[in-house]
Write a protein that holds these residues in place. Structure first.
Motif, mmCIF file in Angstrom:
data_model
loop_
_atom_site.group_PDB
_atom_site.id
_atom_site.type_symbol
_atom_site.label_atom_id
_atom_site.label_comp_id
_atom_site.label_asym_id
_atom_site.label_seq_id
_atom_site.Cartn_x
_atom_site.Cartn_y
_atom_site.Cartn_z
ATOM 1 N N GLN A 39 0.851 -1.173 0.000
ATOM 2 C CA GLN A 39 0.000 0.000 0.000
ATOM 3 C C GLN A 39 0.892 1.229 0.000
ATOM 4 O O GLN A 39 1.951 1.226 0.616
ATOM 5 C CB GLN A 39 -0.884 0.027 1.254
ATOM 6 N N ARG A 40 0.475 2.268 -0.670
ATOM 7 C CA ARG A 40 1.231 3.528 -0.668
ATOM 8 C C ARG A 40 0.386 4.588 0.006
ATOM 9 O O ARG A 40 -0.776 4.767 -0.313
ATOM 10 C CB ARG A 40 1.567 3.949 -2.091
ATOM 11 N N THR A 41 1.016 5.277 0.926
ATOM 12 C CA THR A 41 0.370 6.372 1.629
ATOM 13 C C THR A 41 1.072 7.667 1.263
ATOM 14 O O THR A 41 2.298 7.747 1.350
ATOM 15 C CB THR A 41 0.460 6.163 3.157
ATOM 16 N N VAL A 42 0.303 8.668 0.839
ATOM 17 C CA VAL A 42 0.880 9.977 0.539
ATOM 18 C C VAL A 42 1.009 10.732 1.857
ATOM 19 O O VAL A 42 0.027 10.989 2.538
ATOM 20 C CB VAL A 42 0.001 10.771 -0.459
ATOM 21 N N LEU A 43 2.254 11.049 2.213
ATOM 22 C CA LEU A 43 2.506 11.764 3.460
ATOM 23 C C LEU A 43 2.381 13.271 3.280
ATOM 24 O O LEU A 43 1.929 13.974 4.186
ATOM 25 C CB LEU A 43 3.915 11.438 3.977
ATOM 26 N N PHE A 83 5.252 16.992 -6.528
ATOM 27 C CA PHE A 83 6.095 15.958 -5.935
ATOM 28 C C PHE A 83 5.336 15.398 -4.741
ATOM 29 O O PHE A 83 4.822 16.160 -3.913
ATOM 30 C CB PHE A 83 7.438 16.526 -5.480
ATOM 31 N N LEU A 84 5.266 14.085 -4.653
ATOM 32 C CA LEU A 84 4.596 13.426 -3.540
ATOM 33 C C LEU A 84 5.636 12.703 -2.696
ATOM 34 O O LEU A 84 6.520 12.037 -3.235
ATOM 35 C CB LEU A 84 3.577 12.401 -4.042
ATOM 36 N N VAL A 85 5.525 12.846 -1.392
ATOM 37 C CA VAL A 85 6.331 12.049 -0.481
ATOM 38 C C VAL A 85 5.437 10.909 -0.045
ATOM 39 O O VAL A 85 4.367 11.129 0.523
ATOM 40 C CB VAL A 85 6.822 12.880 0.730
ATOM 41 N N ILE A 86 5.863 9.684 -0.387
ATOM 42 C CA ILE A 86 5.034 8.523 -0.105
ATOM 43 C C ILE A 86 5.787 7.557 0.802
ATOM 44 O O ILE A 86 7.007 7.568 0.885
ATOM 45 C CB ILE A 86 4.597 7.808 -1.388
ATOM 46 N N ALA A 87 5.008 6.731 1.473
ATOM 47 C CA ALA A 87 5.545 5.656 2.310
ATOM 48 C C ALA A 87 4.898 4.358 1.853
ATOM 49 O O ALA A 87 3.679 4.295 1.679
ATOM 50 C CB ALA A 87 5.263 5.908 3.775
ATOM 51 N N ASP A 88 5.703 3.352 1.591
ATOM 52 C CA ASP A 88 5.195 2.016 1.235
ATOM 53 C C ASP A 88 5.010 1.217 2.514
ATOM 54 O O ASP A 88 5.884 1.180 3.371
ATOM 55 C CB ASP A 88 6.186 1.294 0.325
ATOM 56 N N THR A 89 3.868 0.577 2.621
ATOM 57 C CA THR A 89 3.601 -0.297 3.748
ATOM 58 C C THR A 89 3.050 -1.613 3.201
ATOM 59 O O THR A 89 2.396 -1.626 2.162
ATOM 60 C CB THR A 89 2.573 0.318 4.723
ATOM 61 N N GLU A 90 3.352 -2.704 3.867
ATOM 62 C CA GLU A 90 2.836 -3.990 3.435
ATOM 63 C C GLU A 90 1.577 -4.325 4.199
ATOM 64 O O GLU A 90 1.468 -4.059 5.384
ATOM 65 C CB GLU A 90 3.893 -5.079 3.634
ATOM 66 N N ASP A 91 0.634 -4.890 3.485
ATOM 67 C CA ASP A 91 -0.640 -5.293 4.070
ATOM 68 C C ASP A 91 -0.557 -6.678 4.631
ATOM 69 O O ASP A 91 0.056 -7.550 4.157
ATOM 70 C CB ASP A 91 -1.733 -5.240 3.006
ATOM 71 N N PRO A 129 12.092 21.021 -1.165
ATOM 72 C CA PRO A 129 11.307 20.759 0.046
ATOM 73 C C PRO A 129 10.788 19.323 0.151
ATOM 74 O O PRO A 129 10.731 18.773 1.249
ATOM 75 C CB PRO A 129 10.157 21.761 -0.028
ATOM 76 N N ALA A 130 10.450 18.695 -0.963
ATOM 77 C CA ALA A 130 9.963 17.315 -0.897
ATOM 78 C C ALA A 130 11.078 16.380 -0.440
ATOM 79 O O ALA A 130 10.859 15.505 0.404
ATOM 80 C CB ALA A 130 9.413 16.879 -2.253
ATOM 81 N N ASP A 131 12.274 16.560 -0.990
ATOM 82 C CA ASP A 131 13.406 15.717 -0.587
ATOM 83 C C ASP A 131 13.785 15.961 0.866
ATOM 84 O O ASP A 131 14.114 15.020 1.592
ATOM 85 C CB ASP A 131 14.610 15.980 -1.489
ATOM 86 N N VAL A 142 8.197 10.863 -5.250
ATOM 87 C CA VAL A 142 7.805 10.521 -6.613
ATOM 88 C C VAL A 142 7.148 11.747 -7.243
ATOM 89 O O VAL A 142 6.672 12.632 -6.546
ATOM 90 C CB VAL A 142 6.839 9.312 -6.673
ATOM 91 N N MET A 143 7.149 11.776 -8.557
ATOM 92 C CA MET A 143 6.520 12.885 -9.279
ATOM 93 C C MET A 143 5.163 12.434 -9.791
ATOM 94 O O MET A 143 5.044 11.385 -10.425
ATOM 95 C CB MET A 143 7.410 13.292 -10.465
ATOM 96 N N ASP A 144 4.137 13.220 -9.498
ATOM 97 C CA ASP A 144 2.801 12.989 -10.042
ATOM 98 C C ASP A 144 2.645 13.924 -11.240
ATOM 99 O O ASP A 144 2.415 15.124 -11.072
ATOM 100 C CB ASP A 144 1.738 13.265 -8.988
ATOM 101 N N LEU A 145 2.827 13.394 -12.435
ATOM 102 C CA LEU A 145 2.782 14.223 -13.640
ATOM 103 C C LEU A 145 1.404 14.817 -13.892
ATOM 104 O O LEU A 145 1.281 15.928 -14.403
ATOM 105 C CB LEU A 145 3.228 13.410 -14.862
#
Length: 57
Positions: free
Chosen positions: A6-10, A49-57, A23-25, A41-44
């Motif tokens: 799962q990806r969560t946008v922080l 720019f999105l700062v995301i966190a991957d989490t496992e379900d 600022p995103a970095d 990641v870049m949302d074209l």
């Protein structure tokens, strides 16, 4: 059955920041320093720019 990721946008940052400003970095680095697996990641579609966190379900 493999775990689903799962990806969560922080946080979201506009792509048109001042030259030399990342600022995103910087935000992602602060999150990683706190133990969060954050990346940028870049949302074209939205030109952000999105700062995301991957989490496992």
């Amino acid at each position: 059955m493999p775990a689903q990721q799962q990806r969560t946008v922080l946080e979201r940052f506009p792509a048109g920041g001042p030259r030399g400003s990342w600022p995103a970095d910087e935000y992602a680095a602060r999150q990683r320093a706190q133990g969060q697996h954050a990346r940028v990641v870049m949302d074209l579609r939205t030109d952000q720019f999105l700062v995301i966190a991957d989490t496992e379900d």
